[in-house]
Design a protein around this motif. Structure first.
Motif, mmCIF file in Angstrom:
data_model
loop_
_atom_site.group_PDB
_atom_site.id
_atom_site.type_symbol
_atom_site.label_atom_id
_atom_site.label_comp_id
_atom_site.label_asym_id
_atom_site.label_seq_id
_atom_site.Cartn_x
_atom_site.Cartn_y
_atom_site.Cartn_z
ATOM 1 N N ALA A 1 -14.472 11.549 9.633
ATOM 2 C CA ALA A 1 -13.776 12.441 8.488
ATOM 3 C C ALA A 1 -13.488 13.022 9.300
ATOM 4 N N GLU A 2 -13.612 13.990 10.807
ATOM 5 C CA GLU A 2 -12.990 14.739 11.434
ATOM 6 C C GLU A 2 -12.336 14.802 11.880
ATOM 7 N N THR A 3 -11.825 12.865 12.518
ATOM 8 C CA THR A 3 -10.652 12.915 12.699
ATOM 9 C C THR A 3 -9.737 12.872 11.076
ATOM 10 N N ALA A 4 -9.703 11.960 11.318
ATOM 11 C CA ALA A 4 -8.979 11.745 9.395
ATOM 12 C C ALA A 4 -8.639 12.987 9.171
ATOM 13 N N SER B 1 2.058 8.537 14.140
ATOM 14 C CA SER B 1 2.124 8.299 13.312
ATOM 15 C C SER B 1 4.146 7.787 12.771
ATOM 16 N N VAL B 2 4.711 9.019 13.683
ATOM 17 C CA VAL B 2 6.225 8.943 13.480
ATOM 18 C C VAL B 2 6.154 7.354 14.342
ATOM 19 N N ARG B 3 5.726 6.773 14.980
ATOM 20 C CA ARG B 3 6.271 5.273 15.782
ATOM 21 C C ARG B 3 5.139 4.346 15.250
ATOM 22 N N GLN B 4 4.724 4.130 13.565
ATOM 23 C CA GLN B 4 3.474 3.777 13.130
ATOM 24 C C GLN B 4 2.710 2.991 13.745
ATOM 25 N N ASN B 5 1.946 3.486 15.278
ATOM 26 C CA ASN B 5 1.639 2.830 16.115
ATOM 27 C C ASN B 5 0.262 2.385 15.129
ATOM 28 N N THR C 1 -1.589 7.926 -2.829
ATOM 29 C CA THR C 1 -2.437 7.178 -2.274
ATOM 30 C C THR C 1 -1.667 6.900 -0.314
ATOM 31 N N VAL C 2 -2.851 7.860 0.305
ATOM 32 C CA VAL C 2 -1.616 7.536 0.812
ATOM 33 C C VAL C 2 -2.324 6.945 2.658
ATOM 34 N N SER C 3 -1.768 5.798 3.203
ATOM 35 C CA SER C 3 -2.463 5.810 4.879
ATOM 36 C C SER C 3 -1.960 6.689 6.102
ATOM 37 N N ASN D 1 -4.265 -0.296 4.434
ATOM 38 C CA ASN D 1 -2.705 -0.270 4.898
ATOM 39 C C ASN D 1 -1.691 -0.140 4.475
ATOM 40 N N ASP D 2 -1.979 -1.055 2.668
ATOM 41 C CA ASP D 2 -0.820 -0.759 2.217
ATOM 42 C C ASP D 2 0.000 0.214 2.013
ATOM 43 N N ALA D 3 -1.045 1.479 1.863
ATOM 44 C CA ALA D 3 -0.354 2.473 1.043
ATOM 45 C C ALA D 3 0.345 2.790 2.117
ATOM 46 N N PRO D 4 1.447 4.064 1.487
ATOM 47 C CA PRO D 4 2.464 4.479 2.363
ATOM 48 C C PRO D 4 2.361 5.326 3.264
ATOM 49 N N SER D 5 2.945 5.331 4.167
ATOM 50 C CA SER D 5 2.136 6.768 5.621
ATOM 51 C C SER D 5 1.910 8.121 4.955
ATOM 52 N N LEU D 6 1.275 8.683 5.056
ATOM 53 C CA LEU D 6 1.351 10.219 4.103
ATOM 54 C C LEU D 6 2.387 10.827 4.957
#
Lengths: 240, 240
Positions: free
Chosen positions: A223-226, B236-240, A213-215, A172-177
């Motif tokens: 895995a497939e959802t990610a 992702s946009v709403r950071q939920n 590294t991204v969140s 959770n601490d990585a920046p968002s993709l």
């Protein structure tokens, strides 16, 4: 010229005005016996290089189906440069990754064997057939390449200098993709197996200078959802 | 207290320290005969209100499985306020929508019958069971509600005043969901059937003041891909 297009097929032959294409085996069988098409009916053909062409069946017989190329329906578009590296998962779900990644415009699919990968054997040809079928259905003008499976070590060792690699980690601490993917240039996503990467693998991956590294958010994703979510976000940010 | 958690189950009972829960039917069968758990082994329970609890099997018999609640593992988190409205699609793919939407944190799933919807009957209970199972697997602390199927007319007629509705259309000239979704407040996604909405339906939808038409990119996506991709981008946009 007023006939509807009855099907959309990927071929390897060159496509140009006045040319013709001979289909055999599966594709001929599909046109003749599944769709029951006859001489005079039209399909669309694409090969990843020459755009999409209207082709009319000239002859449909035991030797195959011969089609005459008429007009170009759409010019070729630039091929997507986004790669998806993913640890193979069990049958049923790995096809979902290939199908959805094709729809979402991935340019290259790279199965990667990791320590916790359950499936050590990957049938690349079967996955390539899935990619082709998905491309035919979703109106892409190219089929993403399914690369032969490699180990994580090999993938990292041969990683191209100029290509960013977004490591989608459950951190959770990585920046968002969404934030990290802004910008341009060649890039790829790396999705781990069910159970994640082993700690020593993460160390290896993060040692590579191209890795970011991204969140993917606060939830645990399969895995497939990610893979699907990451590709959707990346393509949206890059407007591909 | 050192035992591993062997399973994660959603229950409807209240959960608090010193309490106990009786499981019957499917869940008892699952613990006793599928996982072969016995007295003394621990599972995690959640109910969407009281967080996640460690519970130890006190008795496992023919009448069911009785569990004693020990400690709270995680406090309850706010429930997601994103709704997903989607036209039901064929079996196999509709479950994919429910499973992935649960993983991606949708708060409410609303099947909507449209003109071009192939599946006119929706088994809400079966979909709710899928949502529960997906929530148990993905470590959510709540299960999204699966609303009874309604017609598009009814959905629009009863649409809440303060909730934005993002219409995901196959229109390249609409702004991207990424751009349009910025901001806060209750919102929902509307995904059409295979073949899209009928023109008169689009007119009806766009007449609603809460509706914002958005694009999911240049490619044609299957209905379930559109639902998953849109939810991934929105969250992702709403950071939920």
């Amino acid at each position: 010229m007023t006939d509807t297009i009855k099907a959309r097929l990927h071929v390897t032959d060159a496509l140009s005005a006045g040319g013709s294409v001979m289909l055999a085996d599966d594709q001929a069988h599909y046109l003749r016996h599944v769709l029951r098409l006859e001489a005079g009916q039209a399909v669309a053909l694409f090969n990843g290089r020459d755009g999409e062409w209207r082709a009319v069946i000239a002859e449909a017989g035991k030797k195959g189906v011969r089609l005459n190329l008429e007009t170009q329906l759409r010019p070729q578009q630039p091929v997507s440069d986004v790669w998806l590296c993913f640890a193979p998962i069990k049958q049923g779900r790995i096809e979902m990754i290939v199908e959805k990644a094709t729809e979402l415009g991935a340019g290259r699919l790279l199965p990667v064997i990791t320590r916790r990968t359950q499936m050590q054997k990957v049938n690349t040809e079967r996955l390539a057939a899935h990619a082709r079928e998905a491309a035919e259905q979703c109106e892409r003008l190219d089929v993403p390449e399914v690369a032969p499976a490699v180990t994580l070590e090999k993938l990292l060792q041969d990683w191209p200098q100029g290509r960013k690699l977004f490591l989608c980690a459950e951190r959770n601490d990585a920046p968002s993709l969404l934030a990290a993917a802004k910008g341009e240039g060649p890039c790829a996503l790396l999705i781990g197996p069910e159970g994640g990467f082993a700690p020593e693998e993460l160390t290896q991956i993060m040692a590579l200078s191209q890795v970011v590294t991204v969140s993917l958010g606060p939830r645990i994703l399969r895995a497939e959802t990610a893979a699907i979510a990451a590709l959707a976000i990346l393509q949206s940010v890059r407007q591909n």
